[in-house]
Design a protein around this motif. Structure first.
Motif, mmCIF file in Angstrom:
data_model
loop_
_atom_site.group_PDB
_atom_site.id
_atom_site.type_symbol
_atom_site.label_atom_id
_atom_site.label_comp_id
_atom_site.label_asym_id
_atom_site.label_seq_id
_atom_site.Cartn_x
_atom_site.Cartn_y
_atom_site.Cartn_z
ATOM 1 N N GLU A 1 56.883 -67.571 -28.906
ATOM 2 C CA GLU A 1 56.776 -68.012 -30.297
ATOM 3 C C GLU A 1 57.559 -66.992 -31.119
ATOM 4 O OE1 GLU A 1 56.314 -70.369 -33.162
ATOM 5 O OE2 GLU A 1 55.059 -70.902 -31.441
ATOM 6 N N HIS A 2 58.856 -67.262 -31.272
ATOM 7 C CA HIS A 2 59.675 -66.202 -31.864
ATOM 8 C C HIS A 2 60.667 -66.690 -32.917
ATOM 9 C CE1 HIS A 2 61.550 -62.385 -32.365
ATOM 10 N NE2 HIS A 2 62.705 -62.766 -31.852
ATOM 11 N N CYS A 3 61.604 -67.526 -32.563
ATOM 12 C CA CYS A 3 62.631 -67.920 -33.527
ATOM 13 C C CYS A 3 62.758 -69.439 -33.563
ATOM 14 C CB CYS A 3 63.972 -67.259 -33.231
ATOM 15 S SG CYS A 3 64.417 -67.171 -31.492
ATOM 16 N N ARG A 4 63.217 -69.937 -34.678
ATOM 17 C CA ARG A 4 63.250 -71.379 -34.897
ATOM 18 C C ARG A 4 64.530 -72.035 -34.409
ATOM 19 N NH1 ARG A 4 58.775 -70.498 -35.018
ATOM 20 N NH2 ARG A 4 57.365 -70.308 -36.795
ATOM 21 N N ASP A 5 65.606 -71.282 -34.225
ATOM 22 C CA ASP A 5 66.904 -71.881 -33.920
ATOM 23 C C ASP A 5 67.267 -71.839 -32.437
ATOM 24 O OD1 ASP A 5 67.115 -69.149 -33.951
ATOM 25 O OD2 ASP A 5 69.034 -69.087 -34.994
ATOM 26 N N GLU A 6 66.363 -71.351 -31.583
ATOM 27 C CA GLU A 6 66.593 -71.374 -30.143
ATOM 28 C C GLU A 6 65.262 -71.226 -29.428
ATOM 29 O OE1 GLU A 6 68.242 -67.652 -28.306
ATOM 30 O OE2 GLU A 6 68.590 -67.089 -30.400
ATOM 31 N N ASP A 7 65.237 -71.630 -28.170
ATOM 32 C CA ASP A 7 64.036 -71.475 -27.349
ATOM 33 C C ASP A 7 63.998 -70.063 -26.789
ATOM 34 O OD1 ASP A 7 63.030 -74.017 -27.712
ATOM 35 O OD2 ASP A 7 64.004 -74.847 -25.934
ATOM 36 N N ALA A 8 63.326 -69.163 -27.500
ATOM 37 C CA ALA A 8 63.148 -67.817 -26.970
ATOM 38 C C ALA A 8 62.226 -67.883 -25.753
ATOM 39 C CB ALA A 8 62.567 -66.899 -28.031
ATOM 40 N N LEU A 9 62.539 -67.072 -24.742
ATOM 41 C CA LEU A 9 61.827 -67.146 -23.474
ATOM 42 C C LEU A 9 61.088 -65.844 -23.162
ATOM 43 C CD1 LEU A 9 64.661 -68.799 -21.348
ATOM 44 C CD2 LEU A 9 62.687 -69.954 -22.395
ATOM 45 N N LEU A 10 60.023 -65.985 -22.416
ATOM 46 C CA LEU A 10 59.327 -64.887 -21.763
ATOM 47 C C LEU A 10 59.416 -65.156 -20.271
ATOM 48 C CD1 LEU A 10 56.153 -65.021 -24.033
ATOM 49 C CD2 LEU A 10 58.254 -63.712 -24.452
ATOM 50 N N PHE A 11 59.102 -64.168 -19.448
ATOM 51 C CA PHE A 11 59.297 -64.353 -18.010
ATOM 52 C C PHE A 11 58.096 -63.893 -17.198
ATOM 53 C CE2 PHE A 11 63.633 -63.945 -19.689
ATOM 54 C CZ PHE A 11 64.199 -65.111 -19.181
ATOM 55 N N VAL A 12 57.677 -64.762 -16.277
ATOM 56 C CA VAL A 12 56.796 -64.338 -15.196
ATOM 57 C C VAL A 12 57.682 -64.116 -13.977
ATOM 58 C CG1 VAL A 12 54.886 -64.939 -13.671
ATOM 59 C CG2 VAL A 12 54.827 -65.640 -16.072
ATOM 60 N N LEU A 13 57.582 -62.950 -13.406
ATOM 61 C CA LEU A 13 58.346 -62.615 -12.206
ATOM 62 C C LEU A 13 57.396 -62.501 -11.029
ATOM 63 C CD1 LEU A 13 60.752 -59.875 -13.598
ATOM 64 C CD2 LEU A 13 61.292 -62.258 -13.113
ATOM 65 N N GLU A 14 57.676 -63.244 -9.978
ATOM 66 C CA GLU A 14 56.922 -63.140 -8.738
ATOM 67 C C GLU A 14 57.803 -62.474 -7.690
ATOM 68 O OE1 GLU A 14 53.932 -66.633 -7.962
ATOM 69 O OE2 GLU A 14 55.900 -67.472 -8.462
ATOM 70 N N ARG A 15 57.303 -61.416 -7.125
ATOM 71 C CA ARG A 15 57.986 -60.773 -6.000
ATOM 72 C C ARG A 15 56.937 -60.408 -4.962
ATOM 73 N NH1 ARG A 15 62.743 -56.466 -6.649
ATOM 74 N NH2 ARG A 15 63.879 -58.455 -6.755
ATOM 75 N N ASP A 16 57.165 -60.884 -3.744
ATOM 76 C CA ASP A 16 56.174 -60.705 -2.678
ATOM 77 C C ASP A 16 54.829 -61.268 -3.161
ATOM 78 O OD1 ASP A 16 58.223 -59.540 -1.221
ATOM 79 O OD2 ASP A 16 57.706 -57.516 -1.865
#
Length: 297
Positions: free
Chosen positions: A176-191
């Protein structure tokens, strides 16, 4: 500083390269009390633009001061194969550090007889939303006549995971960040480990919470930009970060043994590290700082 986890055989390392907001910490043009204290204090109060690394090969965000942050944290950028970009704002995605890849090409073109053979420039894939990919491709087109920087791009869509390698999967979720683009967050799975990197963002959208329920997170790194000041639609403060931790724990998304770290601090509203860290520790929260290594094992 290294924060450790116990109980599993394999080891995964995650490092915060930068933990400052877009105004840096201390802000170079500010004379407030917090900035003044930071200038006179220890290096944990000196924060570069926020970015992080799943060591050694997955980088999250590419701010203009990335080379300095990497050097400070003693990580090697030449090992990075995947660059995940949260959004196109300059403090999170600058092409300047990518242009430095040309120095390897220069060296290969003009070898020195007194040195061993130079290693080849390794490929890098940049992942991001449409705005990020457009910005990256424009940059690559501009330099393509002179340099082959060995960079490819891959557009991401929220809630559509991508496999980075045999051990690692990235799940882009909506911020939930900016109105003019889909700002992303990341879940990283390793092992067997899952890490949620959640900055820049205000309070998470419900569809993001819905997606997160499939995970049992070992580590959360969360936005706390506005510190002791009121939160906004685009950034959380320390109180909201505490509420986020409580909700993730209550819903079983964050393991009871999981760690919760805050980052992306603006200096005008966030106390220096020496004051911030003890206060947050009482609430089970770790105050992030540049060069903080978190070991999952």
């Amino acid at each position: 500083m290294t924060v450790g986890f116990e109980g599993k055989g394999q080891m995964v390392r995650f490092v915060l390269l930068g933990t400052g907001a877009s105004d840096l910490y201390p802000s170079p043009w500010c004379g407030c009390d917090y900035c003044a204290r930071a200038r006179e204090s220890e290096v944990r109060d000196w924060r570069n633009f926020s970015c992080a690394m799943l060591y050694p090969d997955v980088l999250i965000d590419c701010p203009p001061d990335l080379p300095h942050s990497a050097l400070k944290a003693q990580v090697e950028l030449y090992k990075v194969r995947h660059l995940l970009v949260t959004h196109s704002h300059h403090d999170h995605f600058s092409t300047d550090p990518l242009l430095l890849r040309r120095s390897v090409q220069w060296a290969l073109r003009t070898p020195r007889k007194d040195l061993l053979a130079l290693p080849e420039l390794q490929p890098l894939t940049v992942y991001g939303n449409s705005r990020v990919i457009e910005k990256c491709r424009a940059f690559l087109k501009e330099v393509s006549s002179k340099y082959d920087l060995k960079i490819e791009t891959q557009k991401l869509k929220p809630f559509e995971p991508v496999k980075l390698d045999e051990r690692t999967k990235a799940h882009p979720v909506l911020a939930e960040h900016c109105r003019d683009e889909d700002a992303l967050l990341f879940v990283l799975e390793r092992d067997d480990f899952a890490i949620f990197y959640a900055t820049d963002t205000g309070w998470l959208p419900e569809e993001t919470f819905d997606y997160l329920r499939q995970f049992a997170l070992d580590l959360v790194v969360a936005d706390a930009t506005f510190g002791l000041a009121p939160a906004t639609d685009e950034h959380m403060n320390l109180e909201q970060a505490k509420q986020l931790r409580e909700r993730l724990l209550c819903e079983g998304i964050l393991k009871e043994s999981g760690k919760f770290v805050v980052t992306h601090f603006s200096p005008h509203w966030t106390p220096p590290h020496q004051l911030l860290a003890p206060a947050l520790q009482e609430d089970g929260i770790i105050a992030g700082h540049d060069g903080l290594w978190i070991v999952l094992e």
